[in-house]
Design an enzyme around this catalytic site. Structure first.
Site, PDB file in Angstrom:
ATOM      1  N   ASP A   1       9.297   2.889   1.733  1.00 32.93           N
ATOM      2  CA  ASP A   1       8.108   3.590   2.204  1.00 32.93           C
ATOM      3  C   ASP A   1       7.983   3.328   3.701  1.00 32.93           C
ATOM      4  O   ASP A   1       7.527   2.262   4.120  1.00 32.93           O
ATOM      5  CB  ASP A   1       6.889   3.079   1.429  1.00 32.93           C
ATOM      6  CG  ASP A   1       5.592   3.737   1.890  1.00 32.93           C
ATOM      7  OD1 ASP A   1       5.558   4.279   3.008  1.00 32.93           O
ATOM      8  OD2 ASP A   1       4.601   3.662   1.140  1.00 32.93           O
TER       9      ASP A   1
ATOM     10  N   LYS B   1       2.392  10.268   8.201  1.00 33.52           N
ATOM     11  CA  LYS B   1       1.675   9.798   9.394  1.00 33.52           C
ATOM     12  C   LYS B   1       2.142  10.453  10.703  1.00 33.52           C
ATOM     13  O   LYS B   1       1.658  11.499  11.071  1.00 33.52           O
ATOM     14  CB  LYS B   1       1.737   8.286   9.459  1.00 33.52           C
ATOM     15  CG  LYS B   1       0.852   7.626   8.376  1.00 33.52           C
ATOM     16  CD  LYS B   1       0.612   6.165   8.668  1.00 33.52           C
ATOM     17  CE  LYS B   1      -0.193   5.450   7.603  1.00 33.52           C
ATOM     18  NZ  LYS B   1      -1.628   5.718   7.679  1.00 33.52           N
TER      19      LYS B   1
ATOM     20  N   PHE C   1       0.856  -1.189   0.000  1.00 33.03           N
ATOM     21  CA  PHE C   1       0.000   0.000   0.000  1.00 33.03           C
ATOM     22  C   PHE C   1       0.889   1.235   0.000  1.00 33.03           C
ATOM     23  O   PHE C   1       1.691   1.436   0.901  1.00 33.03           O
ATOM     24  CB  PHE C   1      -0.941   0.028   1.212  1.00 33.03           C
ATOM     25  CG  PHE C   1      -1.949   1.147   1.107  1.00 33.03           C
ATOM     26  CD1 PHE C   1      -3.124   0.972   0.384  1.00 33.03           C
ATOM     27  CD2 PHE C   1      -1.700   2.393   1.665  1.00 33.03           C
ATOM     28  CE1 PHE C   1      -4.041   2.010   0.244  1.00 33.03           C
ATOM     29  CE2 PHE C   1      -2.615   3.436   1.537  1.00 33.03           C
ATOM     30  CZ  PHE C   1      -3.785   3.246   0.819  1.00 33.03           C
TER      31      PHE C   1
HETATM   32  C1  LIG Z   1       2.914   2.420   3.848  1.00 28.50           C
HETATM   33  C2  LIG Z   1       1.986   3.518   3.435  1.00 28.50           C
HETATM   34  N1  LIG Z   1       2.301   4.286   2.394  1.00 28.50           N
HETATM   35  C3  LIG Z   1       1.510   5.305   1.999  1.00 28.50           C
HETATM   36  C4  LIG Z   1       0.322   5.580   2.641  1.00 28.50           C
HETATM   37  C5  LIG Z   1      -0.546   6.708   2.162  1.00 28.50           C
HETATM   38  O1  LIG Z   1      -0.496   7.776   3.053  1.00 28.50           O
HETATM   39  P1  LIG Z   1      -1.622   8.911   2.991  1.00 28.50           P
HETATM   40  O2  LIG Z   1      -2.914   8.267   3.337  1.00 28.50           O
HETATM   41  O3  LIG Z   1      -1.155   9.946   3.985  1.00 28.50           O
HETATM   42  O4  LIG Z   1      -1.626   9.451   1.604  1.00 28.50           O
HETATM   43  C6  LIG Z   1      -0.050   4.797   3.742  1.00 28.50           C
HETATM   44  C7  LIG Z   1      -1.328   5.029   4.431  1.00 28.50           C
HETATM   45  O5  LIG Z   1      -1.859   4.189   5.115  1.00 28.50           O
HETATM   46  C8  LIG Z   1       0.801   3.737   4.142  1.00 28.50           C
HETATM   47  O6  LIG Z   1       0.484   2.941   5.182  1.00 28.50           O
END
Ligand SMILES: Cc1ncc(COP(=O)(O)O)c(C=O)c1O
Length: 391
Positions: free
Chosen positions: A212, A241, A126
């Protein structure tokens, strides 16, 4: 717009690990807005910093400078380099996780050039909901309604070095984007030698290793960044986050030689790097360092793992620090989470048969024990109501 399910509860106030609804009912927040409010709700140092900054200077745009952006970038660089011994990375500030990853994806294409534009990511990953990050997200059911997707993304099985080896074509691939632990995918922890092998392959084929750390970063797994547990040296790291303890903010860090691929005009964001957001980040990171959140996450995580392992119907516990999932013996996670919510505990059904917990990193032992008590009752009652029983 109806992009979210009907909320099962609505909150009006938070304090530390606690949330309150309009009736004054108290809840233990063991999901923290999905690993965002790591210092707990309403942390006074962050609240004071934001209040003071909003009165002083909120925003000037990136046509002009502000003193906070370089200062906070240096702090992030120091925290990342604490694990690698490298120095001198650079940071682009964004407003969310998806935007931090968008920056990484564009940077990889700009850095590689010469027709090398493909980014490899993992099945079940994700990375966000914008078109490019949704494409990097390895979940076909989330992509299906939005075809055709942008070109230049390839997926391989997670934790499978041979699959990556096969896909990593030096003529076309600019970079590999991976979560060190797959959060939304179910708190999936890869084999301990996986990321090191990925690093070697990326180095050999001249592709960027982009991690990420949007969910795993900033102390959550017991290290500033999860990759530091393995002494890795990534080329790009994205975070969001917990970075502003609730202030919407993201960041993309890159090694200086990689960051140098971007020149003026290549990327930008009106709000990115504004003083208001960065005042929250500066205060958040200062409290995180002062409280030694990495040690707190390790200690709290050990207590929580031990307690979760003893719960009825829990067959195993996975994750790191205070990012954990309890694997259940039956697909009752949704019902158990709903029952727990009614009894004053927020957790999340990250899979039909797995419950995710991600409390504040400053969570108290007594709060962990109280949450375990509620969860034990909720899982036990849901299992007892199904044919499986609750042994
Ligand atoms: C690993 C990871 N990358 C990217 C995102 C996306 O972040 P945002 O919702 O702030 O765009 C999330 C959100 O849960 C995530 O867990």
């Amino acid at each position: 717009m109806r992009t979210y399910a009907e909320p099962p509860a609505t909150f009006v106030r938070g304090e530390g690990t606690l949330l309150f609804d309009a009736d004054g009912k108290e809840y233990l927040d063991f999901i923290t807005g999905l690993a965002v409010v790591s210092l707990g709700h309403g942390h006074p140092a962050v609240a004071d910093a934001v209040a003071e900054q909003v009165r002083t200077l909120s925003h000037v745009s990136n046509l002009y400078g502000n003193t906070l952006a370089p200062e906070v970038a240096r702090t992030i660089d120091r925290l990342i380099n604490g694990g690698t011994g490298q120095a001198g990375g650079q940071v682009f500030f964004a407003n969310s996780g998806a935007e931090a990853n968008e920056c990484a994806l564009k940077l990889a294409r700009r850095w590689a050039g010469g027709g090398r534009h493909v980014v490899i990511s993992a099945d079940n990953a994700f990375h966000g909901r914008t078109l490019a990050t949704l494409t990097a997200t390895g979940q076909p059911e989330k992509q299906a309604p939005f075809l055709p997707l942008p070109e230049g993304f390839v997926h391989v099985a997670y934790d499978d070095v041979a699959a990556l080896d096969k896909a990593l074509e030096p003529e076309t691939v600019a970079g590999v984007l991976l979560e060190p632990i797959q959060g939304e995918g179910g708190v999936v922890v890869p084999s301990s030698d996986y990321l090191g092998a990925v690093r070697s392959l990326c180095t050999e084929r001249n592709a960027l290793l982009m991690l990420d750390e949007i969910q795993t970063g900033l102390g959550r797994t017991g290290h500033w960044f999860a990759f530091q547990a393995q002494g890795l040296e990534p080329d790009v790291v994205t975070m969001a986050k917990a970075l502003g303890n609730g202030m919407p903010v993201g960041a993309c860090w890159a090694r200086a030689e990689v960051a140098a691929a971007f020149g003026p005009g290549d990327h930008g964001s009106t709000f990115g790097g504004q003083p208001l957001a960065l005042a929250a980040v500066k205060a958040t990171l200062a409290v995180m360092e002062a409280e030694d959140v990495c040690a707190r996450a390790r200690a709290g995580g050990a207590r929580l793992v031990a307690g979760l392992e003893r719960l009825p119907g829990v067959v195993s516990v996975r994750g790191a620090g205070l990012l954990l999932a309890a694997q259940l013996k039956a697909p009752v996670a949704k019902d158990a989470a709903a029952l727990a919510l009614g009894r004053g505990l927020l957790v999340n059904a990250v899979r039909p048969d797995a419950i995710r917990v991600a409390p504040p990193l400053l969570v108290r032992d007594a709060e962990i024990d109280a949450a375990l008590g509620i969860l034990a009752g909720a899982i036990g009652d849901v299992l007892a109501a199904t044919s499986g029983g609750s042994d």
